[in-house]
Design a protein around this motif. Sequence first.
Motif, PDB file in Angstrom:
ATOM      1  N   THR A  64      15.541 101.640  78.260  1.00  0.00           N
ATOM      2  CA  THR A  64      15.990 103.021  78.152  1.00  0.00           C
ATOM      3  C   THR A  64      15.257 103.685  77.036  1.00  0.00           C
ATOM      4  N   ARG A  65      14.574 103.171  76.363  1.00  0.00           N
ATOM      5  CA  ARG A  65      13.872 103.573  75.048  1.00  0.00           C
ATOM      6  C   ARG A  65      15.090 104.108  74.023  1.00  0.00           C
ATOM      7  N   SER A  66      16.177 103.283  73.888  1.00  0.00           N
ATOM      8  CA  SER A  66      17.114 103.808  72.913  1.00  0.00           C
ATOM      9  C   SER A  66      17.490 102.717  71.878  1.00  0.00           C
ATOM     10  N   GLU A  67      17.974 103.085  70.636  1.00  0.00           N
ATOM     11  CA  GLU A  67      18.444 102.173  69.787  1.00  0.00           C
ATOM     12  C   GLU A  67      19.945 102.242  69.434  1.00  0.00           C
ATOM     13  N   PHE A  68      20.518 101.311  69.106  1.00  0.00           N
ATOM     14  CA  PHE A  68      21.951 101.387  68.858  1.00  0.00           C
ATOM     15  C   PHE A  68      22.131 100.837  67.345  1.00  0.00           C
ATOM     16  N   TYR A  69      22.543 101.655  66.617  1.00  0.00           N
ATOM     17  CA  TYR A  69      22.699 101.379  65.194  1.00  0.00           C
ATOM     18  C   TYR A  69      24.565 101.090  65.073  1.00  0.00           C
ATOM     19  N   PHE A  70      24.673 100.306  64.029  1.00  0.00           N
ATOM     20  CA  PHE A  70      26.064 100.240  63.695  1.00  0.00           C
ATOM     21  C   PHE A  70      26.195  99.443  62.252  1.00  0.00           C
ATOM     22  N   ALA A  71      27.296  99.610  61.441  1.00  0.00           N
ATOM     23  CA  ALA A  71      27.508  98.857  60.196  1.00  0.00           C
ATOM     24  C   ALA A  71      28.892  98.650  60.180  1.00  0.00           C
ATOM     25  N   VAL A  72      29.271  97.805  59.277  1.00  0.00           N
ATOM     26  CA  VAL A  72      30.712  97.310  59.169  1.00  0.00           C
ATOM     27  C   VAL A  72      31.520  97.694  57.879  1.00  0.00           C
ATOM     28  N   CYS A  73      32.422  98.491  58.286  1.00  0.00           N
ATOM     29  CA  CYS A  73      33.135  99.006  57.485  1.00  0.00           C
ATOM     30  C   CYS A  73      32.565 100.055  56.312  1.00  0.00           C
ATOM     31  N   ARG A  74      31.603 100.805  56.764  1.00  0.00           N
ATOM     32  CA  ARG A  74      30.927 101.765  56.086  1.00  0.00           C
ATOM     33  C   ARG A  74      30.013 102.544  57.316  1.00  0.00           C
ATOM     34  N   ASP A  75      29.480 103.743  56.615  1.00  0.00           N
ATOM     35  CA  ASP A  75      28.570 104.590  57.713  1.00  0.00           C
ATOM     36  C   ASP A  75      27.409 103.954  57.637  1.00  0.00           C
ATOM     37  N   THR A  76      26.550 103.970  58.410  1.00  0.00           N
ATOM     38  CA  THR A  76      25.027 103.339  58.467  1.00  0.00           C
ATOM     39  C   THR A  76      24.203 104.286  57.276  1.00  0.00           C
ATOM     40  N   PHE A  77      23.233 103.512  57.043  1.00  0.00           N
ATOM     41  CA  PHE A  77      22.152 104.065  56.102  1.00  0.00           C
ATOM     42  C   PHE A  77      21.377 104.946  56.816  1.00  0.00           C
ATOM     43  N   SER A  78      21.079 104.649  58.144  1.00  0.00           N
ATOM     44  CA  SER A  78      20.342 105.478  59.021  1.00  0.00           C
ATOM     45  C   SER A  78      20.650 106.843  59.029  1.00  0.00           C
ATOM     46  N   ALA A  79      19.445 107.675  58.685  1.00  0.00           N
ATOM     47  CA  ALA A  79      19.651 109.204  58.517  1.00  0.00           C
ATOM     48  C   ALA A  79      20.104 109.812  59.992  1.00  0.00           C
ATOM     49  N   GLN A  80      19.512 108.951  60.989  1.00  0.00           N
ATOM     50  CA  GLN A  80      19.595 109.317  62.431  1.00  0.00           C
ATOM     51  C   GLN A  80      21.006 109.411  62.723  1.00  0.00           C
ATOM     52  N   CYS A  81      22.067 108.457  62.102  1.00  0.00           N
ATOM     53  CA  CYS A  81      23.513 108.568  62.681  1.00  0.00           C
ATOM     54  C   CYS A  81      24.212 109.503  61.866  1.00  0.00           C
ATOM     55  N   GLY A  82      23.591 110.371  61.031  1.00  0.00           N
ATOM     56  CA  GLY A  82      24.274 111.447  60.554  1.00  0.00           C
ATOM     57  C   GLY A  82      25.363 111.086  59.691  1.00  0.00           C
ATOM     58  N   GLY A  83      25.500 109.834  59.046  1.00  0.00           N
ATOM     59  CA  GLY A  83      26.612 109.562  58.139  1.00  0.00           C
ATOM     60  C   GLY A  83      27.907 109.087  58.795  1.00  0.00           C
ATOM     61  N   ASN A  84      27.625 108.332  59.893  1.00  0.00           N
ATOM     62  CA  ASN A  84      28.492 107.774  60.944  1.00  0.00           C
ATOM     63  C   ASN A  84      28.334 106.415  60.914  1.00  0.00           C
ATOM     64  N   PRO A  85      29.484 105.338  61.460  1.00  0.00           N
ATOM     65  CA  PRO A  85      29.231 104.126  61.438  1.00  0.00           C
ATOM     66  C   PRO A  85      28.502 103.505  62.512  1.00  0.00           C
ATOM     67  N   ALA A  86      28.289 104.211  63.622  1.00  0.00           N
ATOM     68  CA  ALA A  86      27.663 103.657  64.857  1.00  0.00           C
ATOM     69  C   ALA A  86      27.281 105.002  65.870  1.00  0.00           C
ATOM     70  N   CYS A  87      25.886 104.560  66.235  1.00  0.00           N
ATOM     71  CA  CYS A  87      25.364 105.673  67.173  1.00  0.00           C
ATOM     72  C   CYS A  87      24.143 105.064  67.834  1.00  0.00           C
ATOM     73  N   VAL A  88      23.915 105.871  69.000  1.00  0.00           N
ATOM     74  CA  VAL A  88      22.751 105.227  69.916  1.00  0.00           C
ATOM     75  C   VAL A  88      21.592 106.679  69.687  1.00  0.00           C
ATOM     76  N   VAL A  89      20.519 106.314  69.472  1.00  0.00           N
ATOM     77  CA  VAL A  89      19.546 107.258  69.307  1.00  0.00           C
ATOM     78  C   VAL A  89      18.473 107.137  70.658  1.00  0.00           C
ATOM     79  N   ASP A  90      18.541 108.131  71.384  1.00  0.00           N
ATOM     80  CA  ASP A  90      18.024 108.153  72.720  1.00  0.00           C
ATOM     81  C   ASP A  90      16.942 108.896  72.767  1.00  0.00           C
ATOM     82  N   GLN A  91      15.474 108.321  73.049  1.00  0.00           N
ATOM     83  CA  GLN A  91      14.378 109.173  73.072  1.00  0.00           C
ATOM     84  C   GLN A  91      14.438 110.483  74.111  1.00  0.00           C
ATOM     85  N   HIS A  92      15.206 110.271  75.034  1.00  0.00           N
ATOM     86  CA  HIS A  92      15.441 111.500  75.965  1.00  0.00           C
ATOM     87  C   HIS A  92      16.485 112.613  75.561  1.00  0.00           C
TER      88      HIS A  92
END
Length: 166
Positions: free
Chosen positions: A57-85
């Motif tokens: 699906t050309r997607s990436e799933f990001y998550f962190a434990v008890c904090r927001d992710t360091f990934s700028a892609q998640c926009g200051g949230n603890p979990a997100c999916v980044v999909d190419q489409h």
Amino acid sequence: MESRGILIAAIAALLCCLAVAETEVDSFTCEVMNGSYYYDLSALQDMTDSVYSDLGTRSEFYFAVCRDTFSAQCGGNPACVVDQHSGVTVLGELANHSWSTEYTAASAGITLVYEHGDSCDEYNKHSTSLIFHCDSSTDFYVTDISDHYCGVIVSIRSRHACPVEE
């Protein structure tokens, strides 16, 4: 490491009705008191973000434990999916989290649920459930990632999910 593909179109609202145990939570240190059992997952806050890719699906799933992710892609949230489409889908917020023991055996782990992510339909919002199973032989090992309508469920084995009786 086992993981199932993340298909953003099929992320599920399975977690809207969790039976949340009576708990006392210190969200900054990731410590939970559930009845007479104490869980301390704070050591997992220092880990790097977990990132899992689905080449189909050309997607990436990001998550962190008890904090927001360091990934700028998640926009200051603890979990997100980044999909190419379809872009970024937030899968829950740290400010809107809950704890549960519904998915673990008695005194054998704890579940952290990030709720109130982006809308997935007219009535529901995305969420992420991190199910921590007590395993004294490992610090952190993801055994499964599954997607359901409006939610992602991640099964994790960790010695930090082993409770201490108070």
